[in-house]
Enzyme design. Structure first.
Site: not given
Length: 295
Positions: A184, A231, A274, A276
């Site tokens: 990412c 993801e 977090r 995502r």
């Protein structure tokens, strides 16, 4: 009887021969490195003990021969091809590699579906999928330390660089679900800020990690799994004014997969904020009229 004569003790993963430059005392990594041999052998033991793939069995036989040569009691004793072949056909019957299966998180004994684990890290995706009854039939991770942790957790050494055709060649022809937490950094807020400060390109223009999504798309196109589960970071949706995600979305839909995505915050499950994005796709050739609610 032959096994007891040749082998002094049960073989363990730590006995697997590494390729070493003895003159300089350094380890060498390549297409036939220790990691790749161990990946071939561990995947074979877990998933393909009855495989008819000649090249695959030849690699397994070669790896097992090295084990036997190093562990035999009498160094002058010859290990025949017939014996090596028998061991390769059923290593467990010869009390070899038991610790491949003596691991904290084994595959389910009666799996409900199969999946592959790309950019596997230390196995977060695998834990979730196994908890739902999934059996992993292929894993890939390039980081050496993550590979070793994954091996300790699951008794399986992931294959290396998934961008290489030789790595992709080990992916089973058929499996149900593709899982991938593709890198990412090219899309994350921190990654974009850092690369801009260094005058580097980001997103799909990044020539190292930004293009790894297309390797995922290539595998989806070749194998046509029933579904995929991807993801990435929240910023993927807004990167480059939304153009990056538009390309990803368009690519997956062109492959005839319906797309469902949602930004989720990990603090619901772990003590960490977090966010995502989770992207789920279903093969339209199989699920023609599906209606899925993501909530």
């Amino acid at each position: 009887m032959i096994a007891k004569k040749i082998i002094t003790q049960e073989m363990k993963l730590v006995d697997f021969p590494e390729e070493v430059d003895e003159q300089n005392g350094i380890k060498l990594y390549g297409e036939i490195s220790w990691e790749n041999q161990l990946a071939v052998l561990s995947h074979y033991l877990h998933n393909n003990s009855n495989s008819d793939d000649y090249d695959y069995k030849r690699e397994v036989t070669s790896a097992i021969r090295e084990f036997l040569e190093r562990k035999k009691e009498n160094k002058n004793e010859e290990i025949t091809e017939e014996y090596v072949t028998k061991v390769a056909e059923d290593p467990i019957a010869y009390d070899l590699f038991a610790d491949f299966f003596n691991v904290p998180f084994p595959n389910p004994k009666e799996p409900r579906f199969t999946f592959i684990d790309l950019f596997a890290g230390m196995g977060g995706f695998r834990l979730a999928m196994q908890a739902q009854g999934g059996k992993c039939v292929f894993s890939s991770e390039w980081n050496k330390y993550a590979q070793k942790t994954y091996l300790a957790n699951f008794g399986e050494m992931p294959f290396g660089d998934i961008t290489k055709d030789v790595t992709k060649s080990y992916i089973p022809k058929e499996f149900d679900v593709l899982c991938a937490g593709f890198p990412c950094q090219p899309f994350s807020i921190a990654g974009v800020s850092k690369k801009k400060s260094l005058g580097r390109e980001t997103g799909f223009r990044d020539k190292t990690q930004g293009t790894l999504f297309f390797d995922v798309a290539d595998i989806i196109s070749r194998h046509r799994p029933k579904a995929f589960f991807l993801e990435n970071v929240k910023n993927l949706m807004s990167h480059d004014k939304g153009n990056t995600f538009k390309v990803i979305k368009g690519t997956l839909e062109e492959l005839r997969y319906s797309l469902h995505y949602l930004v989720m915050d990990g603090q619901t499950y772990v003590p960490q904020h977090r966010e995502r994005i989770m992207i789920v796709g279903f093969n339209r050739d199989i699920f023609c009229n599906e209606k899925y609610l993501v909530a």
